[in-house]
Design an enzyme around this catalytic site. Structure first.
Site, short mmCIF file in Angstrom:
data_model
loop_
_atom_site.label_atom_id
_atom_site.label_comp_id
_atom_site.label_asym_id
_atom_site.label_seq_id
_atom_site.Cartn_x
_atom_site.Cartn_y
_atom_site.Cartn_z
N CYS A 51 0.79 -1.22 0.10
CA CYS A 51 0.04 0.01 -0.06
C CYS A 51 0.92 1.19 -0.06
O CYS A 51 0.31 2.48 -0.15
CB CYS A 51 -1.01 0.13 1.28
N CYS A 77 -2.82 8.74 6.12
CA CYS A 77 -1.53 8.79 6.92
C CYS A 77 -1.92 8.97 8.35
O CYS A 77 -1.10 8.39 9.27
CB CYS A 77 -0.68 9.84 6.40
#
Lengths: 131, 411
Positions: free
Chosen positions: A37, A106
């Site tokens: 990812c 994130c």
């Protein structure tokens, strides 16, 4: 894409990069994300006998926002109890770093990393108590 | 350091020549009069201004044709390679609709080719997307098998925009000719970089972009073979300019610019390729000499000299780009695109998703200097080293842990 000053600061001067001995009883390690990812965060916390996080370290594979998010949380968790640390929300991280929508994941990963590190520490303590 | 390099250093070093190229100053000079005093409409047939502009446009057309061994009558001007690709693929498919309903293309084509094909699929055409080998090149046996008497057009790019590999054009052209399908090639990255000859290679349609070969943005060309004649349905209707295939007033300065750019490229291609190969090798040797686990994506032999696509294992591409902010490069990493998917081109090569996330595309060109390359090498090595020190994956690998053995929780 332009990065916020805070992201650039954490990227260029990352706080608390490093590694604690994973096997130590007072260390909790969280490893989240996946190479496929494009983000992997390793967050480690060192916890006092009183249950307060004394120190934290990270290593991150990822973009600037991922590095900044993990660097930031190592600062935030220090001095907090496990409960307080686990209560840190990704939205606070995203807001502090002014992450754009495409980078919200994130901050989610950073929150997950804290929770995983806390869970790892608690698991160690529990198995220690069971012995 | 030379004054010129120093001046350039005030801005990031440009290593993204596959994205676009600066317009060559000689091209700009040739264009300038056609903005001001020679501003006529090239389609004005009855006065001096029109004749003057028409003459300039036709000279540009000759220069484009000369670069690819074509007749000027076979070259039409468009707004760029995206339009040329749309017109070639959709135009030929529409025109031949009654007899043929099939298109063959390749998984690593530019988005505008793939999207044109998707569009045709929605309209009932069948499209075969050929895979590529690990080196990025198409398998000729697979291509031969895919082409049938129902295939209207085979579209295979000459040079890939991400990995710079050169497809075997002459071989593909021979197969298409033998099977009776038209061969279109998107030569946006090839024209002016490698020798192209539409007759020797049996190319029926070829797309060219102005700004990829040191010409202006906003103009391209489409070569359309006359013998045997390729007919296509126009996508833009109007005054019937460009032999009815592309209506609209021609932008004289841009036609002059792409022509001049082609003429310069034809003249200087050989020497330029030689120089770029030297710089490319210097860059690659510099990086691989100082860093472990660096992988080149795409074939090194069948490749234009101005392209390198490198994976720096265990360092994420966007994070790396942030660390080399004095270099203007592009990354195959997910994070640079809105889709969060890493490069489909690298995936088509079978590059691991993990490695695709760590790739950088470095594009060298006419104005790249040795000093810039040396600076780039130092900068890249420094950033990769620093980021690997911060990478949990690099740490695991140093400890002898097999990253593939870990069960990662995808997110």
């Amino acid at each position: 894409m332009a990065y916020s000053d805070k992201v650039i600061d954490h990227y260029e001067n990352p706080r608390n990069v490093g590694t604690f001995e994973k096997g130590d009883q007072d260390v909790g390690t969280g490893l989240v994300g996946a190479p496929a990812c494009g983000d992997v965060m390793k967050l480690q916390i060192k916890v006092s006998a009183e249950g307060v996080i004394e120190d934290a370290k990270f290593k991150t594979f990822g973009c600037g926002s991922a590095i900044a998010s993990s660097s930031l949380v190592t600062e935030w968790v220090k001095g907090k109890t496990l409960e307080e640390a686990a209560a840190i929300k990704n939205t606070e991280i995203a807001q502090h770093l002014a992450l754009p929508p495409v980078k919200i994941h994130c901050s989610v990963l950073a929150e997950d990393a804290i929770k995983a590190a806390v869970a790892d520490y608690r698991k160690k303590k529990n198995s220690e108590a069971a012995e | 350091m030379s004054a010129e390099t120093k001046k350039k250093l005030e801005r990031p070093i440009y290593l993204d020549y596959q994205a676009t190229t600066p317009t060559d100053p000689r091209v700009v000079q040739a264009m300038l009069p056609y903005f001001t005093e020679k501003f006529g409409n090239p389609h004005s047939r009855n006065h001096f201004y029109g004749w003057e502009a028409e003459e300039a446009v036709e000279k540009g057309r000759e220069q484009v044709a000369a670069l690819i061994g074509a007749d000027p009558k076979e070259v039409i001007f468009t707004s760029g390679a995206t339009e040329s690709n749309n017109l070639a693929i959709k135009g030929v498919a529409y025109f031949n609709k009654a007899r043929k309903d099939h298109v063959v293309t390749v998984a690593t084509e530019h988005k505008c080719v793939l999207d044109s094909c998707r569009h045709l699929e929605q309209e009932g055409f069948r499209v075969t997307y050929l895979p590529v080998k690990a080196n990025g090149l198409v398998d000729l046996d697979q291509l031969r098998e895919a082409v049938t008497d129902k295939t209207a057009v085979v579209s295979v790019m000459a040079v890939n925009n991400e990995i710079g590999v050169i497809q075997p054009l002459a071989e593909i052209g021979a197969i298409c000719r033998e099977k009776g399908a038209f061969f279109h090639t998107d030569a946006a990255q090839a024209a002016g970089k490698i020798p192209l000859d539409v007759n020797a290679m049996n190319i029926d349609l070829m797309s060219i972009s102005g700004h990829k070969l040191y010409g202006p943005k906003g103009i391209g060309a489409l070569y359309v073979r006359r013998r045997p004649r390729v007919r296509l349905t126009a996508l833009i209707n109007g005054g019937g300019q460009e032999r009815g295939m592309r209506s609209g007033t021609l932008p004289t300065p841009l036609c002059v610019g792409i022509g001049e750019a082609c003429a310069i490229a034809a003249e200087e291609m050989g020497a330029e390729a030689e120089r770029l190969r030297g710089l490319r090798d210097r860059l690659l040797d510099g990086v691989t000499g100082r860093l472990a686990e660096v992988y080149v994506n795409g074939d090194m032999e069948h490749r234009i000299p101005g392209n390198l696509n490198i994976s720096f294992a265990y360092v994420e591409g966007e994070g790396l780009m942030m660390g080399i902010k004095d270099l203007a490069v592009s990354s195959g990493s997910a994070c640079t695109s809105a889709s969060l998917e890493p490069s489909y081109v690298l995936r088509a090569l079978g590059v691991d998703v993990e490695l695709a996330h760590t790739s950088l595309r470095l594009g060298l060109g006419r104005f790249t200097t040795v000093e810039e390359i040396d600076y780039a090498v130092d900068h890249i090595v420094e950033a990769v080293t620093r980021l690997r020190e911060m990478s949990p994956l690099w740490e695991m690998v140093q400890e002898g842990i097999d990253i593939k053995s870990i069960e990662w929780a995808g997110h």
